[in-house]
Design an enzyme around this catalytic site. Structure first.
Site, PDB file in Angstrom:
ATOM      1  N   ALA A   9      36.771  29.544  46.999  1.00 23.81           N
ATOM      2  CA  ALA A   9      36.805  27.436  47.660  1.00 23.81           C
ATOM      3  C   ALA A   9      35.629  27.283  47.314  1.00 23.81           C
ATOM      4  CB  ALA A   9      37.971  28.091  48.607  1.00 23.81           C
TER       5      ALA A   9
ATOM      6  N   GLY B  68      36.968  26.814  41.871  1.00 21.46           N
ATOM      7  CA  GLY B  68      37.646  26.306  43.069  1.00 21.46           C
ATOM      8  C   GLY B  68      36.922  24.277  43.001  1.00 21.46           C
TER       9      GLY B  68
ATOM     10  N   ASN C 172      37.315  45.336  42.773  1.00 23.28           N
ATOM     11  CA  ASN C 172      37.952  44.494  42.930  1.00 23.28           C
ATOM     12  C   ASN C 172      38.730  44.571  43.834  1.00 23.28           C
ATOM     13  OD1 ASN C 172      37.300  41.402  41.443  1.00 23.28           O
ATOM     14  ND2 ASN C 172      36.598  42.689  39.963  1.00 23.28           N
TER      15      ASN C 172
ATOM     16  N   ASP D 293      44.379  30.930  28.037  1.00 29.23           N
ATOM     17  CA  ASP D 293      44.916  31.369  26.602  1.00 29.23           C
ATOM     18  C   ASP D 293      45.982  30.900  26.174  1.00 29.23           C
ATOM     19  OD1 ASP D 293      42.325  33.422  27.428  1.00 29.23           O
ATOM     20  OD2 ASP D 293      44.549  34.262  28.447  1.00 29.23           O
TER      21      ASP D 293
ATOM     22  N   ARG E  23      44.216  27.178  25.178  1.00 28.80           N
ATOM     23  CA  ARG E  23      42.949  27.162  23.908  1.00 28.80           C
ATOM     24  C   ARG E  23      44.142  27.115  22.858  1.00 28.80           C
ATOM     25  NH1 ARG E  23      39.507  31.296  27.676  1.00 28.80           N
ATOM     26  NH2 ARG E  23      38.413  29.743  28.388  1.00 28.80           N
TER      27      ARG E  23
ATOM     28  N   HIS F  69      44.676  39.365  29.797  1.00 28.51           N
ATOM     29  CA  HIS F  69      43.618  38.580  30.135  1.00 28.51           C
ATOM     30  C   HIS F  69      42.507  39.212  29.435  1.00 28.51           C
ATOM     31  CE1 HIS F  69      41.715  35.202  30.775  1.00 28.51           C
ATOM     32  NE2 HIS F  69      40.225  35.033  31.374  1.00 28.51           N
TER      33      HIS F  69
HETATM   34  P1  NAX Z   1      31.818  31.753  41.203  1.00 30.82           P
HETATM   35  O1  NAX Z   1      31.287  32.843  41.058  1.00 30.82           O
HETATM   36  O2  NAX Z   1      31.085  30.202  40.389  1.00 30.82           O
HETATM   37  O3  NAX Z   1      33.175  31.591  42.656  1.00 30.82           O
HETATM   38  C1  NAX Z   1      33.546  32.308  42.767  1.00 30.82           C
HETATM   39  C2  NAX Z   1      33.623  32.477  44.389  1.00 30.82           C
HETATM   40  O4  NAX Z   1      34.261  33.798  44.699  1.00 30.82           O
HETATM   41  C3  NAX Z   1      32.065  32.963  44.753  1.00 30.82           C
HETATM   42  O5  NAX Z   1      31.585  31.688  45.492  1.00 30.82           O
HETATM   43  C4  NAX Z   1      32.084  33.766  45.672  1.00 30.82           C
HETATM   44  O6  NAX Z   1      31.763  33.727  47.018  1.00 30.82           O
HETATM   45  C5  NAX Z   1      34.083  34.134  46.141  1.00 30.82           C
HETATM   46  N1  NAX Z   1      34.416  35.063  46.472  1.00 30.82           N
HETATM   47  C6  NAX Z   1      34.008  36.783  45.520  1.00 30.82           C
HETATM   48  N2  NAX Z   1      34.468  37.318  46.041  1.00 30.82           N
HETATM   49  C7  NAX Z   1      34.991  36.708  47.489  1.00 30.82           C
HETATM   50  C8  NAX Z   1      36.643  37.626  48.287  1.00 30.82           C
HETATM   51  N3  NAX Z   1      36.242  38.970  48.812  1.00 30.82           N
HETATM   52  N4  NAX Z   1      37.227  36.600  48.927  1.00 30.82           N
HETATM   53  C9  NAX Z   1      37.187  35.196  48.812  1.00 30.82           C
HETATM   54  N5  NAX Z   1      35.926  34.084  47.813  1.00 30.82           N
HETATM   55  C10 NAX Z   1      35.526  35.645  47.251  1.00 30.82           C
HETATM   56  O7  NAX Z   1      33.144  31.995  40.028  1.00 30.82           O
HETATM   57  P2  NAX Z   1      33.961  30.984  38.934  1.00 30.82           P
HETATM   58  O8  NAX Z   1      33.500  30.891  37.965  1.00 30.82           O
HETATM   59  O9  NAX Z   1      34.943  29.959  40.041  1.00 30.82           O
HETATM   60  O10 NAX Z   1      34.354  31.801  38.432  1.00 30.82           O
HETATM   61  C11 NAX Z   1      36.207  33.248  39.862  1.00 30.82           C
HETATM   62  C12 NAX Z   1      36.634  33.984  38.265  1.00 30.82           C
HETATM   63  O11 NAX Z   1      37.582  33.176  37.764  1.00 30.82           O
HETATM   64  C13 NAX Z   1      36.249  35.362  38.072  1.00 30.82           C
HETATM   65  O12 NAX Z   1      36.638  36.327  38.675  1.00 30.82           O
HETATM   66  C14 NAX Z   1      36.284  34.470  36.580  1.00 30.82           C
HETATM   67  O13 NAX Z   1      36.165  35.818  35.670  1.00 30.82           O
HETATM   68  C15 NAX Z   1      37.502  33.844  37.019  1.00 30.82           C
HETATM   69  N6  NAX Z   1      38.900  33.722  35.007  1.00 30.82           N
HETATM   70  C16 NAX Z   1      39.877  33.510  34.732  1.00 30.82           C
HETATM   71  C17 NAX Z   1      40.067  33.117  33.572  1.00 30.82           C
HETATM   72  C18 NAX Z   1      42.044  33.180  33.836  1.00 30.82           C
HETATM   73  O14 NAX Z   1      41.783  33.125  32.550  1.00 30.82           O
HETATM   74  N7  NAX Z   1      42.461  34.735  34.464  1.00 30.82           N
HETATM   75  C19 NAX Z   1      39.232  31.656  33.351  1.00 30.82           C
HETATM   76  C20 NAX Z   1      38.192  31.427  33.704  1.00 30.82           C
HETATM   77  C21 NAX Z   1      37.517  32.757  34.834  1.00 30.82           C
HETATM   78  O15 NAX Z   1      36.561  33.523  33.683  1.00 30.82           O
END
Ligand code: NAX
Length: 339
Positions: A16, A21, A109, A163, A166, A191
């Site tokens: 979040a 978030g 992960n 996707d 897009r 994805h």
């Molecule tokens: P950010 O790095 O801005 O935010 C991720 C947040 O998750 C961080 O605040 C981190 O502290 C927190 N976090 C990490 N591990 C955690 C855990 N175990 N429990 C709770 N919080 C945790 O990344 P953001 O740009 O918000 O992207 C989040 C995810 O979405 C990434 O894995 C990214 O690759 C994925 N995406 C997926 C997409 C899709 O279409 N499925 C598209 C957008 C994005 O690339």
């Protein structure tokens, strides 16, 4: 979901404090996730390093004075965050860092999505619906679901709606029509860059899309453009897709809860249970989380069966499904997939 109307719904968002978030939470609070009559309780999960950022976002949510937002809790405890949750948006994930092999990424992960799956199993509401956004989204959803034996697998989904959106937008841009004129696009597979954005069954203002664009553009421009759009955004924006990802998460859950009507969309769904047969018809083995054409009926995603794919499409779909199988095998080999 008539039962939800005016009863507060508990929505959990992980990650979040991150950029998705930040783009997502205000739209949930304003009613765009579940509709304008449904009050929302937000439960935000972060890791300790992300708590301050999530707490700051929570302060801003309070300042939004959203009439539908009944409470906000911020925690680093998965069991507290998933307690009683009806809708869980799993956004937080471990990103790939320099030198990280795929097996390392999957393992890191699994250490997140396994325990979160168990916490959902133990504490979530019986109608829980889960959308995994954090990458690798399909396999993370599979891992979470395999640790939640009491939750039907169909309740765990992975996001390929970005996707899909897009693909709709690129086709509309090419043909210089409004996006509302485009129907029936499908995203198949993972994805990842192997995904297959497919317009074989799409229509544009009622005409078959394949009569309006040629194969060369589809294979040479459209497919790579959609599949690699995330990289393009990073290059131009200097940061990965955030608001468009949040928008897609809203679309996914809204349609899941409210239905898709006669058309279809794309979502990563489990090729098991009621969807096993339709998925098998497309060569998807049982038990993967794979993007397929889906319709939401009575709050359940149902794979739309029976589309006839040509040899080019079939080859793309097979390659992406093979990648999903490899990811599953890699996770299984690491001993991270119970059941
Ligand atoms: P950010 O790095 O801005 O935010 C991720 C947040 O998750 C961080 O605040 C981190 O502290 C927190 N976090 C990490 N591990 C955690 C855990 N175990 N429990 C709770 N919080 C945790 O990344 P953001 O740009 O918000 O992207 C989040 C995810 O979405 C990434 O894995 C990214 O690759 C994925 N995406 C997926 C997409 C899709 O279409 N499925 C598209 C957008 C994005 O690339």
């Amino acid at each position: 979901m008539a039962a939800w109307t005016r009863e507060p719904v508990t929505v959990t968002v992980t990650g979040a404090g991150g950029q998705i978030g930040y783009a997502l939470l205000f739209r949930i609070a304003s009613g765009q996730l579940l509709g304008p009559d449904t009050p929302v309780r937000l439960q935000l999960l972060e890791i300790p390093q992300g708590l301050r950022s999530a707490e700051g976002t929570a302060l801003e949510l309070i300042d939004g004075a959203f009439p539908l937002l009944t409470s906000i809790d911020v925690t680093d405890s998965a069991s507290d965050a998933f307690d009683g949750t009806n809708v869980a948006l799993l956004v937080g994930a471990r990103p790939r860092t320099a030198g990280m092999e795929r097996a390392d990424l999957l393992e890191a992960n699994a250490a997140i999505f396994g325990p979160q799956g168990r916490a959902i199993n133990e504490g979530a509401a019986s109608d829980v619906r889960v959308l995994v956004v954090g990458n690798p989204a399909n396999t993370n959803a599979l891992i979470a679901s395999s640790h939640a034996a009491d939750v039907p697998r169909e309740r765990f989904t992975a996001m390929t709606r970005l996707d899909h959106n897009r693909a709709v937008a690129q086709l509309a841009l090419k043909l210089e029509v409004p996006v509302a004129a485009v129907h029936g696009v499908i995203i198949w597979g993972n994805h990842s860059a192997t995904q297959y954005p497919d317009v074989t069954h799409a229509t544009v203002d009622g005409r078959s899309a394949t009569d309006l664009v040629d194969e060369e553009w589809l294979e040479g421009v459209f497919v790579p453009k959609v599949a690699r759009r995330g990289a393009e955004i990073i290059e131009v924006r200097g940061a990965s897709s955030a608001a468009s990802a949040a928008n897609a998460a809203i679309d996914h859950v809204y349609d899941w809860v409210n239905g898709t009507g006669d058309g279809w969309t794309s979502a990563g769904v489990s090729s098991s249970g009621e969807n096993a047969e339709a998925a098998a018809g497309y060569g998807v083995p049982e038990g993967l989380v794979c993007s397929l054409p889906v319709r939401s009926v009575d709050g359940e995603w149902r794979v739309v069966p029976g589309f006839d794919e040509g040899p080019i499409a079939q080859a793309h779909i097979e390659a992406s499904v093979a990648e999903l199988v490899e990811e599953r095998e890699a996770v299984r080999a690491l001993g991270l997939l119970p059941g």
